[in-house]
Design a protein around this motif. Structure first.
Motif, PDB file in Angstrom:
ATOM      1  N   SER A  13       0.845  -1.201   0.000  1.00 33.63           N
ATOM      2  CA  SER A  13       0.000   0.000   0.000  1.00 33.63           C
ATOM      3  C   SER A  13       0.875   1.243   0.000  1.00 33.63           C
ATOM      4  O   SER A  13       2.026   1.216   0.421  1.00 33.63           O
ATOM      5  CB  SER A  13      -0.909   0.015   1.232  1.00 33.63           C
ATOM      6  OG  SER A  13      -0.139   0.004   2.415  1.00 33.63           O
ATOM      7  N   CYS A  14       0.314   2.374  -0.462  1.00 28.43           N
ATOM      8  CA  CYS A  14       1.038   3.650  -0.397  1.00 28.43           C
ATOM      9  C   CYS A  14       1.205   4.036   1.075  1.00 28.43           C
ATOM     10  O   CYS A  14       0.465   3.584   1.934  1.00 28.43           O
ATOM     11  CB  CYS A  14       0.240   4.772  -1.051  1.00 28.43           C
ATOM     12  SG  CYS A  14      -0.379   4.467  -2.686  1.00 28.43           S
ATOM     13  N   CYS A  17      -1.953   4.938   3.573  1.00 23.04           N
ATOM     14  CA  CYS A  17      -3.131   4.382   2.891  1.00 23.04           C
ATOM     15  C   CYS A  17      -4.286   4.170   3.868  1.00 23.04           C
ATOM     16  O   CYS A  17      -4.136   3.504   4.881  1.00 23.04           O
ATOM     17  CB  CYS A  17      -2.782   3.065   2.215  1.00 23.04           C
ATOM     18  SG  CYS A  17      -4.232   2.279   1.478  1.00 23.04           S
ATOM     19  N   PRO A  18      -5.455   4.705   3.558  1.00 27.19           N
ATOM     20  CA  PRO A  18      -6.595   4.554   4.466  1.00 27.19           C
ATOM     21  C   PRO A  18      -7.113   3.118   4.531  1.00 27.19           C
ATOM     22  O   PRO A  18      -7.576   2.678   5.595  1.00 27.19           O
ATOM     23  CB  PRO A  18      -7.652   5.466   3.836  1.00 27.19           C
ATOM     24  CG  PRO A  18      -7.291   5.512   2.380  1.00 27.19           C
ATOM     25  CD  PRO A  18      -5.803   5.466   2.348  1.00 27.19           C
ATOM     26  N   HIS A  19      -7.046   2.384   3.417  1.00 18.60           N
ATOM     27  CA  HIS A  19      -7.492   0.979   3.464  1.00 18.60           C
ATOM     28  C   HIS A  19      -6.622   0.214   4.461  1.00 18.60           C
ATOM     29  O   HIS A  19      -7.107  -0.629   5.205  1.00 18.60           O
ATOM     30  CB  HIS A  19      -7.360   0.288   2.106  1.00 18.60           C
ATOM     31  CG  HIS A  19      -8.196   0.867   1.001  1.00 18.60           C
ATOM     32  ND1 HIS A  19      -9.423   1.433   1.195  1.00 18.60           N
ATOM     33  CD2 HIS A  19      -7.959   0.935  -0.341  1.00 18.60           C
ATOM     34  CE1 HIS A  19      -9.913   1.825   0.022  1.00 18.60           C
ATOM     35  NE2 HIS A  19      -9.039   1.540  -0.932  1.00 18.60           N
ATOM     36  N   CYS A  40      -7.833  -0.973  -5.095  1.00 22.43           N
ATOM     37  CA  CYS A  40      -6.503  -0.864  -4.485  1.00 22.43           C
ATOM     38  C   CYS A  40      -6.210  -2.030  -3.550  1.00 22.43           C
ATOM     39  O   CYS A  40      -5.072  -2.479  -3.442  1.00 22.43           O
ATOM     40  CB  CYS A  40      -6.381   0.445  -3.704  1.00 22.43           C
ATOM     41  SG  CYS A  40      -5.979   1.844  -4.761  1.00 22.43           S
ATOM     42  N   ILE A  44      -2.915  -4.252  -2.491  1.00 17.35           N
ATOM     43  CA  ILE A  44      -2.448  -4.264  -1.103  1.00 17.35           C
ATOM     44  C   ILE A  44      -2.372  -5.698  -0.585  1.00 17.35           C
ATOM     45  O   ILE A  44      -1.480  -6.053   0.174  1.00 17.35           O
ATOM     46  CB  ILE A  44      -3.403  -3.415  -0.214  1.00 17.35           C
ATOM     47  CG1 ILE A  44      -3.386  -1.953  -0.678  1.00 17.35           C
ATOM     48  CG2 ILE A  44      -3.023  -3.526   1.259  1.00 17.35           C
ATOM     49  CD1 ILE A  44      -4.465  -1.087  -0.051  1.00 17.35           C
ATOM     50  N   ASN A 112     -12.761   6.010  -0.669  1.00 17.46           N
ATOM     51  CA  ASN A 112     -11.777   7.074  -0.893  1.00 17.46           C
ATOM     52  C   ASN A 112     -12.240   8.022  -2.002  1.00 17.46           C
ATOM     53  O   ASN A 112     -11.460   8.764  -2.575  1.00 17.46           O
ATOM     54  CB  ASN A 112     -10.387   6.483  -1.196  1.00 17.46           C
ATOM     55  CG  ASN A 112     -10.451   5.434  -2.282  1.00 17.46           C
ATOM     56  OD1 ASN A 112     -11.396   5.399  -3.060  1.00 17.46           O
ATOM     57  ND2 ASN A 112      -9.442   4.581  -2.341  1.00 17.46           N
ATOM     58  N   MET A 116      -9.277   4.724  -7.321  1.00 15.98           N
ATOM     59  CA  MET A 116      -7.860   5.005  -7.126  1.00 15.98           C
ATOM     60  C   MET A 116      -6.983   3.994  -7.849  1.00 15.98           C
ATOM     61  O   MET A 116      -5.965   4.345  -8.423  1.00 15.98           O
ATOM     62  CB  MET A 116      -7.523   5.019  -5.639  1.00 15.98           C
ATOM     63  CG  MET A 116      -8.203   6.134  -4.878  1.00 15.98           C
ATOM     64  SD  MET A 116      -7.981   7.747  -5.669  1.00 15.98           S
ATOM     65  CE  MET A 116      -9.023   8.769  -4.640  1.00 15.98           C
ATOM     66  N   CYS A 191      -7.490   9.476   0.906  1.00 18.63           N
ATOM     67  CA  CYS A 191      -6.371   8.815   0.219  1.00 18.63           C
ATOM     68  C   CYS A 191      -5.346   9.874  -0.200  1.00 18.63           C
ATOM     69  O   CYS A 191      -5.667  10.763  -0.996  1.00 18.63           O
ATOM     70  CB  CYS A 191      -6.948   8.077  -0.990  1.00 18.63           C
ATOM     71  SG  CYS A 191      -5.800   7.795  -2.329  1.00 18.63           S
ATOM     72  N   PRO A 192      -4.140   9.811   0.349  1.00 20.13           N
ATOM     73  CA  PRO A 192      -3.162  10.885   0.095  1.00 20.13           C
ATOM     74  C   PRO A 192      -2.874  11.159  -1.381  1.00 20.13           C
ATOM     75  O   PRO A 192      -3.005  12.308  -1.819  1.00 20.13           O
ATOM     76  CB  PRO A 192      -1.906  10.420   0.853  1.00 20.13           C
ATOM     77  CG  PRO A 192      -2.407   9.454   1.875  1.00 20.13           C
ATOM     78  CD  PRO A 192      -3.635   8.817   1.293  1.00 20.13           C
ATOM     79  N   PRO A 193      -2.524  10.143  -2.204  1.00 22.29           N
ATOM     80  CA  PRO A 193      -2.247  10.513  -3.599  1.00 22.29           C
ATOM     81  C   PRO A 193      -3.501  10.927  -4.359  1.00 22.29           C
ATOM     82  O   PRO A 193      -3.446  11.803  -5.222  1.00 22.29           O
ATOM     83  CB  PRO A 193      -1.638   9.245  -4.205  1.00 22.29           C
ATOM     84  CG  PRO A 193      -1.941   8.149  -3.273  1.00 22.29           C
ATOM     85  CD  PRO A 193      -2.206   8.739  -1.921  1.00 22.29           C
TER      86      PRO A 193
HETATM   87  S1  SF4 Z   1      -4.040   5.106  -3.925  1.00 24.65           S
HETATM   88 FE1  SF4 Z   1      -4.938   5.613  -1.940  1.00 24.65          FE
HETATM   89  S2  SF4 Z   1      -6.277   3.884  -1.431  1.00 24.65           S
HETATM   90 FE2  SF4 Z   1      -4.915   3.216  -3.099  1.00 24.65          FE
HETATM   91  S3  SF4 Z   1      -3.193   2.193  -2.061  1.00 24.65           S
HETATM   92 FE3  SF4 Z   1      -2.608   4.353  -2.380  1.00 24.65          FE
HETATM   93  S4  SF4 Z   1      -3.256   5.401  -0.514  1.00 24.65           S
HETATM   94 FE4  SF4 Z   1      -4.288   3.424  -0.546  1.00 24.65          FE
END
Ligand code: SF4
Ligand SMILES: Cc1ncc(C[n+]2csc(CCOP(=O)(O)OP(=O)(O)O)c2C)c(N)n1
Ligand SMILES: [Mg+2]
Lengths: 284, 370
Positions: A13-14, A17-19, A40, A44, A112, A116, A191-193
């Protein structure tokens, strides 16, 4: 709150990441099976033969998750669907059909507010005026209120939650898991990005959504009530200014004052509706 | 104008140059950048069209079915699971004899999830009445898209332009983008057999007599046959105007070839390099690239029935052989190699070895290159 973390370290995950935050709440379930449609979370969850969610996971086509979960629920309790907001667009009839049957499953939509996984395209829940790659000038369409739509299916349990308030979310997951029939939790997942804010700020942004009144925590279990922090923000004077929440996010860059006023009016309308529900659907 | 574009952006520019009026699509990797580019061009006012965001591919194709039915030039794009999700509408469009164009960025079908190229998704359209073309590179993706509107609208058959995931869709190359005036000269205003019109009382798609319905299918089959001539004619005309000639196939050193390799898509470029190397060693080998899968260039292949033929497939029909292996095998005897499924890389070294083994007579009827 002592949660065994079902999401293993080293998952792809980024940052922020909220997930990845939200998935931890599944740790409170007894022997769950998790059904995951495309999104996403597919990434993940990791690369075969390894996986990063420490639970049995069934990956399924984008529109199919609640129906697959229905099948699994004929053999097992605690079948959970973990899906994105996009999956509730394409899979809306599947979701609705499952709710109408009152399938014995829990559906968590980790929202999100865009697609995404495919690179930030608008979804039905994308916030008013937000920029995505398919709404480069800001979203003109309405934002669909999933949890209220699901409430109108007359299922036994519906709630909203936020990754900014995990205690509230975990309590709701636990409560839902004790109820038989179709349970639905709509989880707010900045979601940050995708929203363009710093990856250290996911929880902060999630809380700003609640504190500004833009995201409202509530629950229905036969009675309807505003829950947790949101109770305090019924009183508009206690809220932080909406612009604070909007300004931290790059997706709202270039909003005019009028845009902000329009958004604020929309939010006021939601509060009014929830107020009616709280006063009407109330067993006590 | 020569510029650098990915295959997907080349398609987007072709759609703009073709003066498409309605675009509707749903995101799916690796198609998404086509419609993102189109959405951007529309938002900037560079393209005069409506972009409709939908909630699924079924609706994406339904929206353009509706707009095409109303007489507007329309376009959609998808991949893999998206194509499968719109499958019902694919047949509805073709059986309605509506001209429209769809780009299919070919991608493996899951599970397991996989976003890389193979041709299985595109091949599921074979029986449906869509014209199916496959581009080798970004230039061909652009050129075929511009031609597709003309061909589709002359025949009242929908047109799918295939391009390989990532290898073409996301790889930047030099592309010659024609100017608007020249495209306008080549591509006339939209025409179609019929359209829905408030002043004309008739029903579209209502229940019909069985025999009448079968007659419609026969007519469609005949028009598919006719499509072969139209494709070659439009491809020749395109060549006259733009300097790049098209047609059902591309023949690469086949005239004097004792051995001919038949294939389609991006990897034909690598295979041509392997052909060059074998040629330098004095081996009489050539390549027949199928630009079109439907209509199937049967007559072209028949011409080569006195040669040794190898079909290299990027899709497989479970319980039989490679998809093109079946198709070509219906016309001439051939060996069949199944390679590059699920995005497995196949480079010119592989082709060199494969063709050497073919020439030495070492290949079985169906070989998995794995
Ligand atoms: S794009 Fe957003 S929801 Fe998808 S993995 Fe990255 S942070 Fe998580
Ligand atoms: C039928 C079909 N159409 C499109 C896709 C491509 N696709 C995969 S994930 C995704 C978006 C997921 O969005 P969401 O459900 O919001 O989850 P997120 O990635 O935001 O977590 C899309 C469009 C697909 N897998 N299947
Ligand atoms: Mg999403």
């Amino acid at each position: 709150m002592d949660l065994r973390c079902v999401l293993l370290p080293g998952n792809p995950s980024c940052q922020g990441c909220p997930h990845a935050i939200g998935l931890k709440a599944l740790s409170v379930l007894e022997n769950p099976i998790v059904v995951v449609p495309a999104g996403c979370t597919t990434i993940i969850a990791g690369f075969n033969p390894k996986q990063s969610i420490d639970l049995p996971v069934v990956h399924v086509p984008f529109a199919s998750a609640p129906a697959v979960a229905c099948g699994l629920s004929k053999a097992y309790d605690n079948v959970v669907v973990w899906m994105g907001d996009g999956a509730t667009d394409i899979g809306f009839s599947t979701l609705s059909g499952s709710a109408i049957r009152n399938d014995n499953i829990l559906v968590v939509v980790s929202d999100n507010e865009a697609y995404m996984n495919t690179g930030i395209q608008m979804s039905g829940t994308t916030f008013w005026k937000a920029k995505t790659t398919t709404t480069p000038a800001g979203k003109r369409e309405e934002k669909k209120d999933l949890a209220l739509i699901m409430l109108m299916h007359r299922i036994p349990y519906v709630a909203t939650a936020s990754v900014g308030y995990m205690r509230d979310f975990v309590r709701k997951v636990k409560k839902a898991s004790k109820i038989k029939g179709f349970k639905f939790i709509h989880l707010h997942s900045p979601c940050p990005p995708g929203w363009r804010f710093d990856s250290s700020k996911t929880v902060e942004v999630a809380r700003m959504a609640v504190k500004s009144g833009a995201w409202i925590l509530w629950e229905y279990d036969g009675s309807f009530r505003i829950t947790g922090m949101s109770r305090m923000f019924r009183d508009k004077s206690k809220r932080i200014p909406l612009t604070e929440y909007l300004r931290v996010q790059g997706r709202f860059k270039g909003l005019t004052e009028e845009d902000v006023r329009t958004i604020e009016e929309r939010i006021d309308e939601v509060w009014k509706l929830l107020d009616v529900l709280e006063n009407t659907i109330n067993k006590a | 104008m020569k510029t650098i574009l990915t295959g997907n952006h080349a398609v987007a520019y072709a759609v703009k140059l073709s003066r498409v009026k309605v675009v509707s699509a749903y995101p799916i990797t690796p198609q998404t950048t086509i419609v993102e580019k189109i959405a951007e061009m529309i938002a900037k006012g560079e393209m005069d069209a409506e972009f409709v965001n939908v909630e699924s591919e079924h609706s994406a194709l339904s929206v353009v079915y509706g707009s095409a039915l109303a007489g507007l030039r329309s376009f959609t794009a998808t991949s893999s699971h998206g194509l499968l999700y719109m499958y019902e509408m694919c047949w509805w469009v073709s059986n309605s004899r509506l001209p429209l164009v769809m780009a299919v960025v070919t991608r493996t079908i899951g599970p397991p999830w996989n976003i890389h190229t193979d041709h299985t998704d595109l091949m599921t359209l074979r029986d449906s009445g869509w014209i199916i073309a496959m581009a080798e590179n970004a230039q061909e993706a652009l050129d075929l898209t511009i031609q597709s509107f003309k061909i589709s609208e002359s025949l009242n058959l929908p047109f799918a332009v295939g391009l390989d995931a990532f290898v073409v869709s996301h790889t930047a190359e030099v592309v010659d983008v024609p100017d608007q005036e020249t495209v306008d000269e080549f591509l006339p205003e939209r025409k179609q057999a019929y359209r829905v019109d408030p002043n004309d009382v008739f029903a579209v798609g209502n229940i019909a007599d069985n025999l009448e319905t079968m007659r419609m299918r026969r007519e469609m089959a005949l028009d598919m046959e006719k499509a072969k001539g139209v494709i070659d004619e439009v491809g020749r005309e395109f060549g006259e105007i733009f300097g790049r000639r098209y047609g059902l196939v591309e023949e690469y050193m086949v005239d004097d070839a004792e051995y001919i390799v038949v294939m389609t898509g991006a990897w034909s470029g690598d295979a041509k390099e392997a052909v060059d190397i074998l040629r330098k060693r004095g081996i009489q080998i050539g390549l027949l690239k199928l630009r079109y899968i439907r209509p199937f260039p049967r007559e072209v292949i028949e011409r080569f029935d006195d040669r040794k033929i190898l079909v290299v497939d990027r899709s497989f029909s479970m319980g039989h052989r490679g998809t093109l292996g079946i198709e070509v095998g219906n016309v001439v005897d051939c060996k069949n190699v199944v390679a590059g499924l699920c995005g497995v890389d196949v480079g010119f070294e592989d082709f060199k070895e494969m063709f050497e083994r073919f020439v030495r007579g070492e290949l079985g009827e169906v070989e998995w290159w794995i």
